[in-house]
Design an enzyme around this catalytic site. Structure first.
Site, PDB file in Angstrom:
ATOM      1  CE  LYS A   1     -12.186  -8.407   2.538  1.00 38.77           C
ATOM      2  NZ  LYS A   1     -10.715  -8.482   2.359  1.00 38.77           N
TER       3      LYS A   1
ATOM      4  N   GLY B   1     -20.894  -3.124   0.270  1.00 35.04           N
ATOM      5  CA  GLY B   1     -20.710  -4.055   1.371  1.00 35.04           C
ATOM      6  C   GLY B   1     -20.444  -5.487   0.955  1.00 35.04           C
TER       7      GLY B   1
ATOM      8  NE  ARG C   1     -11.222 -10.729   6.945  1.00 31.76           N
ATOM      9  CZ  ARG C   1     -10.625  -9.556   6.719  1.00 31.76           C
ATOM     10  NH1 ARG C   1      -9.647  -9.461   5.851  1.00 31.76           N
ATOM     11  NH2 ARG C   1     -11.009  -8.477   7.377  1.00 31.76           N
TER      12      ARG C   1
ATOM     13  CG  ASP D   1      -7.126   1.245   6.322  1.00 36.16           C
ATOM     14  OD1 ASP D   1      -6.297   2.035   5.853  1.00 36.16           O
ATOM     15  OD2 ASP D   1      -7.908   0.582   5.613  1.00 36.16           O
ATOM     16  CG  ASN D   2      -5.422  -2.507   4.502  1.00 35.90           C
ATOM     17  OD1 ASN D   2      -6.541  -2.608   4.988  1.00 35.90           O
ATOM     18  ND2 ASN D   2      -5.223  -2.120   3.265  1.00 35.90           N
TER      19      ASN D   2
END
Length: 493
Positions: free
Chosen positions: A117, A130, A180, A260-261
């Site tokens: 990430k 990004g 992650r 989306d989380n």
């Protein structure tokens, strides 16, 4: 096994990789490599997770490991990708989203997906750079491992690497990458994406992939007339309900519960503007960007159900019957309150349920809210009191002495049939002494910005065993300083 094209320049991390999410096909992702960062350095490492993954600890000390987990060199055996998904953000349909700054290296043979990430732009970055900043990467790294130690389902964090490369947010910050790990990073939004586009073949392929890998019992379930997709929705609802019960019991605020989380596996995912409560305020909003209070602490259980309803809508073409889809959601309304009360009884040291337990729970929460008493400290002092500690330590937290005295009397009466040693052990195992408070994280971040990472290491060590006393580290379990309330945590990371 997936292989990268330019194997000659790749670093071998000593892991066996297997095809996982990539088997779904190119409709679900874009293959690309991370964008390197200049002169990376180690910030934090979780050796415990390395052992679980099967990674040699020495890898988290080596130059090759540093380069690999920063995204500066390819990793042998992997084919990196960014996945596409959509979602509702703050209750509004946001359309196509996706991994805008996260790149999945792949899946290990032991079942762990590893994701970088902050590793650069992807086709889903939507005007973003990004990148992730050091500040938010340290927070995610520490909280991921802290939640694991608390027994709360979560994505994990293997390491953080930093770079002096500049990143522009509200101010100029420096870049970082957090590695992650999770069995899967699939979210509710993955299903919404294909349902919204009426791409039913992809929707079915995604659902079948998740069911076969993570919910195989749904194939044989007799629930809903043998409808595996409805059984799947019910199972996700129940996992989510259990997760929310744990959040509420420990005083955890997620801060940005967009669809989306939300993990399809019921994991805590995407640590952005999170917070553990200091003073107990049911209406507390931890996300400075959440001006409407949609994701306030006391709204989280209802928001989770709303998000599940969105998932149900996405799965409806597969379930085939709206009434069945609605019925598959109903167990949330049973599982959440039962799981929450069970968690709160554990905090109270009660081995079984009794008719007046709800009143006992609600009574103490009302007292805590009236004076915004520190949530973690109250519960730990109550546990210590039951273990023979200073009985005045709990009373001293309250101005309303009559109110807390009356509650403590009811508490003592409820405990008359519970062996004191058993209750004390239960309570000390359910009420952590150490949580990742905002000010503790901020202090570690400020030191790390000066290249002093000892604060990160100390916090990680304490948070790995949060129920232990850790003599000599009482300051980390004390009241937050006045300036802690001025810390603003937003969606910017």
């Amino acid at each position: 096994m997936p292989m990268i094209a330019d194997e000659a320049e790749a670093v071998d991390l000593g892991l066996d990789w297997t095809a996982g999410f990539s088997t779904l096909g190119p409709a679900f992702f874009t293959e690309l490599r991370p964008t390197p960062l200049p002169e990376p350095y180690w910030v934090g490492r979780s050796l415990a997770l390395a052992r679980e993954i099967g990674l040699e600890e020495a890898c988290l000390e080596s130059d090759d490991g540093l380069a690999a987990f920063t995204g500066n060199v390819p990793v042998a055996g992997t084919r990196p990708l960014a996945s596409v998904y959509s979602g509702h953000q703050f209750g509004v349909w946001a359309g196509q989203l996706g991994d805008g700054r996260a790149i999945l290296l792949g899946q290990t043979a032991s079942g762990w997906e590893l994701q970088l990430k902050g590793s650069g732009r992807t086709p889903y970055s939507r005007m973003g750079d990004g990148r992730a900043v050091l500040r938010s990467s340290i927070r995610e790294f520490l909280c991921s491992e802290a939640m694991q130690a608390l027994g709360i389902p979560t994505t994990r964090a293997l390491c953080v690497t930093g770079s002096d490369a500049q990143v522009v947010r509200e101010e100029i910050e420096t870049a970082a990458v957090v590695t992650r790990a999770a069995p899967s990073f699939i979210r509710f939004g993955h299903f919404e994406h294909f349902a919204a586009a009426n791409r039913l073949d992809e929707l079915r392929a995604l659902a079948d992939f998740v069911i076969d890998r993570f919910y195989p019992a749904c194939r044989d379930s007799e629930r809903f007339g043998g409808n595996a997709y409805a059984a799947f929705l019910e199972a996700v609802s129940e996992r989510t309900a259990a997760l929310l019960a744990q959040w509420q019991a420990v005083g955890f605020c997620h801060g940005v519960m967009n669809t989306d989380n939300m993990s399809i596996l019921g994991l805590t995912i995407d640590y952005g503007p999170f917070q553990f409560l200091d003073g107990f305020d049911p209406r507390h909003i931890c996300n400075h960007s959440d001006t409407g209070g949609r994701y306030a602490y006391n709204q989280q259980p209802n928001v989770a159900y709303w998000n599940l309803f969105c998932l149900a809508q996405a799965l409806l073409p597969l379930i085939g019957d709206q009434e069945i889809a609605v019925a598959a959601l109903q167990s949330y309304k049973t599982v959440f309150p039962e799981a929450y009360e069970a968690r709160m009884r554990a905090k109270l040291g009660l081995p079984g349920a009794a008719p007046d337990d709800r009143a006992l729970i609600e009574g103490v929460l009302k007292l805590l809210a009236q004076e915004k008493v520190d949530y973690t400290i109250f519960w730990r002092r109550l546990a210590d009191r039951q273990a023979g500690g200073d009985p005045a330590a709990v009373r001293d937290l309250f101005l309303d002495r009559a109110g807390i005295d009356a509650w403590l009397q009811s508490f003592a009466q409820r405990h008359e049939q519970v062996p004191a040693a058993q209750a004390a052990q239960s309570m000390r195992g359910a009420n952590p002494k150490f949580v990742l408070r905002n000010h503790l994280g901020q202090q570690a971040i400020e030191s790390a910005q000066k290249k002093d990472f000892s604060g990160v290491a100390t916090l990680l060590a304490l948070l790995k065993t949060p129920f232990e006393d850790h003599a000599g580290h009482e300051a980390y379990a004390g009241f937050p300083p006045d300036w802690a309330s001025t810390i603003e945590i937003s969606c910017s990371s």
